[in-house]
Scaffold this motif. Sequence first.
Motif, PDB file in Angstrom:
ATOM      1  N   ARG A   1      -5.964   4.133  -1.040  1.00  0.00           N
ATOM      2  CA  ARG A   1      -6.535   3.437  -2.200  1.00  0.00           C
ATOM      3  C   ARG A   1      -5.522   3.174  -3.305  1.00  0.00           C
ATOM      4  O   ARG A   1      -5.903   2.856  -4.429  1.00  0.00           O
ATOM      5  CB  ARG A   1      -7.698   4.250  -2.779  1.00  0.00           C
ATOM      6  N   VAL A   2      -4.207   3.319  -3.011  1.00  0.00           N
ATOM      7  CA  VAL A   2      -3.182   3.085  -4.035  1.00  0.00           C
ATOM      8  C   VAL A   2      -2.232   2.005  -3.542  1.00  0.00           C
ATOM      9  O   VAL A   2      -1.730   2.071  -2.425  1.00  0.00           O
ATOM     10  CB  VAL A   2      -2.390   4.383  -4.349  1.00  0.00           C
ATOM     11  N   ALA A   3      -2.010   1.026  -4.386  1.00  0.00           N
ATOM     12  CA  ALA A   3      -1.036  -0.029  -4.092  1.00  0.00           C
ATOM     13  C   ALA A   3       0.108   0.096  -5.088  1.00  0.00           C
ATOM     14  O   ALA A   3      -0.087   0.499  -6.232  1.00  0.00           O
ATOM     15  CB  ALA A   3      -1.683  -1.403  -4.213  1.00  0.00           C
ATOM     16  N   VAL A   4       1.293  -0.254  -4.663  1.00  0.00           N
ATOM     17  CA  VAL A   4       2.470  -0.240  -5.517  1.00  0.00           C
ATOM     18  C   VAL A   4       2.829  -1.675  -5.835  1.00  0.00           C
ATOM     19  O   VAL A   4       2.915  -2.513  -4.938  1.00  0.00           O
ATOM     20  CB  VAL A   4       3.659   0.458  -4.815  1.00  0.00           C
ATOM     21  N   VAL A   5       3.041  -1.947  -7.102  1.00  0.00           N
ATOM     22  CA  VAL A   5       3.395  -3.285  -7.542  1.00  0.00           C
ATOM     23  C   VAL A   5       4.751  -3.218  -8.225  1.00  0.00           C
ATOM     24  O   VAL A   5       4.868  -2.702  -9.336  1.00  0.00           O
ATOM     25  CB  VAL A   5       2.340  -3.844  -8.522  1.00  0.00           C
TER      26      VAL A   5
ATOM     27  N   MET B   1       0.839  -1.175   0.000  1.00  0.00           N
ATOM     28  CA  MET B   1       0.000   0.000   0.000  1.00  0.00           C
ATOM     29  C   MET B   1       0.887   1.242   0.000  1.00  0.00           C
ATOM     30  O   MET B   1       1.848   1.322   0.764  1.00  0.00           O
ATOM     31  CB  MET B   1      -0.884  -0.020   1.255  1.00  0.00           C
ATOM     32  N   ALA B   2       0.541   2.196  -0.835  1.00  0.00           N
ATOM     33  CA  ALA B   2       1.276   3.461  -0.865  1.00  0.00           C
ATOM     34  C   ALA B   2       0.770   4.350   0.256  1.00  0.00           C
ATOM     35  O   ALA B   2      -0.436   4.521   0.425  1.00  0.00           O
ATOM     36  CB  ALA B   2       1.084   4.151  -2.207  1.00  0.00           C
ATOM     37  N   LEU B   3       1.675   4.911   1.013  1.00  0.00           N
ATOM     38  CA  LEU B   3       1.282   5.803   2.100  1.00  0.00           C
ATOM     39  C   LEU B   3       0.956   7.192   1.580  1.00  0.00           C
ATOM     40  O   LEU B   3       0.131   7.902   2.153  1.00  0.00           O
ATOM     41  CB  LEU B   3       2.385   5.887   3.150  1.00  0.00           C
ATOM     42  N   ARG B   4       1.635   7.566   0.496  1.00  0.00           N
ATOM     43  CA  ARG B   4       1.326   8.836  -0.157  1.00  0.00           C
ATOM     44  C   ARG B   4       1.887   8.807  -1.564  1.00  0.00           C
ATOM     45  O   ARG B   4       2.720   7.980  -1.909  1.00  0.00           O
ATOM     46  CB  ARG B   4       1.868  10.028   0.625  1.00  0.00           C
TER      47      ARG B   4
END
Length: 187
Positions: A87-91, A1-4
């Motif tokens: 609401r953003v995930a990093v892959v 999950m992206a924190l920002r």
Amino acid sequence: MALRFVEKPSAEVAEEYCASGDFRWNAGMFLCRPGVLLDLLAAGQPHFAAALRGIAADPARMAEVWPTLPRISVDHAVAEPAADAGRVAVVPAAFGWEDIGDFASLRTLLGTDEPGLTVLGDPALVHGLDSTGLVVPRADRVVAVVGLEDVVVIDTGDALLVTTTARAQDVKTIVARLEHAGERHLT
């Protein structure tokens, strides 16, 4: 999950991010269903999202509605607030990526490092003599380039752009001037 999500941090902040090793670079690739993207946009910009949905429902309204929309990147309008909301995930992924941020990058991506003109479109419409660069012709008009190095010629139908790869980033400036003057523009 992206924190920002931070779009274009200052040089100093970017250096801090890189030095920490705790940050990832955004390649500008977002993967989600269009409805999810519009829902995320609607959370912060409901009128913008509604206008886009209106265009999707009736594409004939594009010319009427598009010029009224806010000029904001998806990064600022969607990614930053979505990351703040969790609401953003990093892959992480390992694959080639090319930032086509200017005409020189586009020419390279088209696969030519050879001297001469690279043509995006019908090469029969372009005639060059002692010239290098990128030409994007219209389908109904011949373009001739003589004695120019690193030239960029883009013929859109409503406007003709002639510049150099070194000055190609100034396209945004001239488009803004043309729009301010009520002229046709290079899109």
